[in-house]
Scaffold this motif. Structure first.
Motif, PDB file in Angstrom:
ATOM      1  N   SER B 216      30.672 -50.205  41.463  1.00 49.51           N
ATOM      2  CA  SER B 216      29.545 -51.270  42.105  1.00 49.51           C
ATOM      3  C   SER B 216      30.383 -51.760  43.482  1.00 49.51           C
ATOM      4  CB  SER B 216      29.302 -52.471  40.692  1.00 49.51           C
ATOM      5  OG  SER B 216      29.259 -53.070  41.275  1.00 49.51           O
ATOM      6  N   GLY B 217      29.611 -52.067  43.962  1.00 45.69           N
ATOM      7  CA  GLY B 217      30.272 -53.052  45.086  1.00 45.69           C
ATOM      8  C   GLY B 217      30.587 -54.349  44.749  1.00 45.69           C
ATOM      9  N   GLU B 218      29.618 -54.837  43.621  1.00 44.61           N
ATOM     10  CA  GLU B 218      30.459 -55.959  42.977  1.00 44.61           C
ATOM     11  C   GLU B 218      31.801 -56.184  42.161  1.00 44.61           C
ATOM     12  OE1 GLU B 218      27.351 -58.809  39.715  1.00 44.61           O
ATOM     13  OE2 GLU B 218      26.498 -57.069  40.925  1.00 44.61           O
ATOM     14  N   ILE B 219      32.468 -54.973  41.832  1.00 50.01           N
ATOM     15  CA  ILE B 219      33.445 -54.964  41.507  1.00 50.01           C
ATOM     16  C   ILE B 219      34.872 -54.942  42.350  1.00 50.01           C
ATOM     17  CG2 ILE B 219      35.355 -52.622  40.344  1.00 50.01           C
ATOM     18  CD1 ILE B 219      33.484 -53.848  38.110  1.00 50.01           C
ATOM     19  N   SER B 222      34.758 -58.405  43.575  1.00 53.05           N
ATOM     20  CA  SER B 222      36.071 -59.215  42.898  1.00 53.05           C
ATOM     21  C   SER B 222      37.000 -59.001  43.046  1.00 53.05           C
ATOM     22  CB  SER B 222      35.555 -59.215  41.645  1.00 53.05           C
ATOM     23  OG  SER B 222      35.814 -57.510  41.000  1.00 53.05           O
ATOM     24  N   ASP B 265      27.834 -50.075  47.435  1.00 50.73           N
ATOM     25  CA  ASP B 265      28.129 -49.451  45.643  1.00 50.73           C
ATOM     26  C   ASP B 265      28.583 -48.911  46.930  1.00 50.73           C
ATOM     27  OD1 ASP B 265      27.224 -51.538  44.220  1.00 50.73           O
ATOM     28  OD2 ASP B 265      25.546 -50.236  42.924  1.00 50.73           O
TER      29      ASP B 265
END
Lengths: 270, 368
Positions: B216-219, B222, B265
């Motif tokens: 995931s790009g969010e991971i 972060s 992602d």
């Protein structure tokens, strides 16, 4: 798109408890900022009320600013709108570059609530061992980060305690000192075995919970003849394999007819 | 103030002496529309598209003679290529076009769960290879220069190592080659990504990717934020306040925000290779990383190489990049160390100037 779980936050309770440690650690900072008396940090309920009020103030300010600037008509993904919201979000301080990651990890692994569709199943899920482990690991993770903040507090007092008492130095100078110490300690914490272990465990617990949730949802889907995530993933795998085969065959034909450059080094038929 | 009363926001700000600045800055921010902060605006034309992958050629600037052969920019799958063209006055793309470089860029698009099985092999020997062939056909040439950035530098290295006959020059910027090079970096704030990845079991990484199909790009976003904890803490208050007084600075800040928010992602199968085989097992320098069933040998990199790294890169510590000097098979190896950090190579005005002029001169010397 890939799975994009929404930002449901069932660990709110643990988070609120974490706020106590957080505020304890930041007490001198807030005191310096507000030059007022501090709330009773030994009472979590009072802290919750305090934080809620600060949040409400900031939300009001955001609404007012957005209205003045004409941002209220802009879509939510507007970058200025998002930035303004973050600028006025006191939670940005509590994330502090370490808990934000935890939040993202948890949001991702906890997944989307589907309240109407499967309320009973959801309740059942929260009674599972995976849920209990996730809650425990999340709390332990926050305990590790809270200890780092406590070290920041201690060092800060050691360095500027006398200045604070005598009113020497500007709030800006104290703020900079606070940030420098926080950066040192947080980076040191991130590299500690204790922290890495806690984060690994919270990630693992979250993924196990997510796996459990997926199985439950898939069981539910199967009884109603709805395609499952696993079946769709299988399909993606099959299509991927076929795409590669078709591509390799087309390439062979084209090379034979001299319509494309020959590739000498690729072995996967591409 | 009563003990349980929230501190009044205005009084807090006044105590900081920044109330007026804050309100003025917030007001300025509130007046900015999305169209004011467009990125990647240098004109380009679509040359080739395959599934989500697009190849573009930047339009040469009128009145500027094209003085080089084709150069293909290859960004990584983490982040978007728009970084190289964030704004007109800090655009590597424009700086190179102004000097007469014939410039192409590959855009990997936004992979979805349907792309979870794509491996690094596919990106190198399928998409990238097709892009190179398209350019060579179009330009009527047999060789191309490749400019790889970060993970895109690794993709470029892999391609060049197995397709050396097509690569005239290899330019790498902020590219990891030795994924354990962080262990030789003495700055304790560098290389957390390496440390974090090594701290995970393979099974954790597999489960993380399997659960969401992709990385995931969010991971990844972060993790990047975690690497600079206090920067993350102060970004939307102190740092933002520092730029709001100047509209141009504020717009630059927002353009960067826009780029940061656009984090695709990473296809799952490729992410497993990236994290386990490269970050954890460091196979590239051991000669055990396989592409299309064949080990990648860095000694096969016999073309001229320009290796650009940032001296204070906390994401790709410089020893991760500079190890290439010992391992590449070329006799024509040049290093360029730029001041500043990872992203600074592309957004700092100073670095931009050094990078574009050095890169151009280096290319011109190797045009024959």
């Amino acid at each position: 798109m890939s799975d994009k779980p929404t930002a449901s936050n069932p660990l709110m309770d643990a988070w609120l408890a974490g706020q106590k440690a957080f505020l304890d650690a930041q007490a001198p900072f807030w005191q310096e900022l507000s030059q007022g008396s501090l709330p009773d940090t030994s009472d979590p309920d009072q802290l919750s009320i305090l934080f809620r009020r600060v949040n409400e103030q900031c939300r009001s300010l955001f609404d007012a600013m957005a209205a003045i600037g004409g941002l209220e008509d802009e879509p939510e993904e507007n970058v200025a709108r998002q930035t303004l919201r973050r600028m006025l979000d006191p939670m940005q301080f509590s994330y502090a570059g370490v808990d934000e990651v935890n939040q993202v990890l948890l949001n991702l692994v906890e997944g989307t609530d589907v309240p109407d569709l499967m309320e009973l199943e959801r309740q059942r899920l929260k009674a599972t061992r995976e849920w209990a482990v996730l809650k425990r690991e999340g709390t332990e993770y926050r305990a590790v980060t809270a200890m780092a903040w406590a070290r920041v507090y201690r060092r800060f007092l050691e360095e500027v305690g006398e200045d604070l008492a005598s009113g020497t130095g500007s709030p800006y100078q104290h703020f900079e000192t606070w940030l420098r110490i926080a950066n040192d300690e947080l980076i040191r914490m991130q590299r500690s075995e204790e922290y890495l272990d806690a984060q690994r465990r919270v990630l693992r617990a979250g993924l196990n919970y997510r796996e459990r949730e997926r199985k439950l949802i898939e069981d539910w889907c199967e009884t109603r003849s709805i395609p499952t995530r696993s079946e769709i993933d299988d399909l993606h795998g099959i299509v991927y394999g076929l795409r590669k085969e078709v591509r390799a065959l087309k390439r062979q034909v084209a090379e034979r007819h001299g319509t494309v450059r020959k590739r000498v080094n690729t072995a996967n038929g591409t | 103030m009563e003990r349980n009363e929230a501190p009044d926001l205005r009084s807090v700000l006044e105590n900081l002496g920044t109330a007026a600045d804050f309100l003025e800055g917030a007001g300025r921010l509130a007046g900015i529309a999305d169209k004011d902060v467009e990125v990647a605006t240098t004109p380009k034309e679509l040359v080739f598209r395959q599934e989500k992958v697009s190849l573009y050629r930047y339009r040469p600037i009128e009145g500027v003679e094209v003085r080089t052969g084709p150069v293909l920019i290859v960004y990584g799958l983490i982040g978007r290529y728009t970084m190289i063209d964030l704004q007109e006055d800090r655009s590597l793309v424009r700086n190179l076009l102004l000097r007469g470089v014939d410039l192409y860029v590959v855009d990997w698009g936004h992979p979805t769960r349907a792309d979870q099985n794509l491996t690094l092999d596919d990106y190198v020997n399928w998409y990238l290879a097709d892009c190179v062939d398209q350019i060579l056909d179009r330009a009527g040439r047999e060789e191309i220069s490749i400019l790889g950035i970060c993970e895109g530098g690794v993709l470029s290295t892999l391609y060049a190592a197995q397709n050396g006959e097509r690569v005239k020059n290899l330019i790498l910027t902020i590219t990891p080659i030795d994924f354990h090079g962080d262990l030789r970096d003495t700055d304790g704030s560098h290389g957390f990504l390496n440390v974090w990845t090594r701290s995970l079991d393979d099974s954790d990484i597999r489960k993380l990717v399997d659960t969401f199909g992709n990385l995931s790009g969010e991971i990844t976003a972060s993790i990047f934020q975690m690497m600079t904890p206090v920067k993350t803490l102060t970004k939307y208050n102190r740092d933002l306040l520092a730029v709001t007084a100047n509209e141009e600075s504020l717009l630059n800040f927002l353009r960067m925000e826009k780029w940061l928010a656009d984090r695709p992602d990473h296809p799952g199968a490729g992410a497993l290779q990236w994290l386990i085989e490269l970050y954890k097992e460091n196979r590239l320098i051991k000669g055990t990383f396989e592409l299309s069933g064949k080990p990648v040998c860095l000694e096969a990199l016999t073309m001229p190489i320009l290796n650009v790294y940032a001296e204070h890169d906390h994401i790709i510590p410089s020893p991760c990049s500079t190890r290439l000097k010992e391992l590449a098979g070329t006799d024509d190896y040049t290093e360029l160390a730029l001041p500043g950090g990872h992203v600074g190579v592309y957004v700092s005005r100073k670095c931009q100037g050094i990078l574009s002029s050095t890169l151009f001169e280096w290319l011109i010397e190797r045009q024959k």
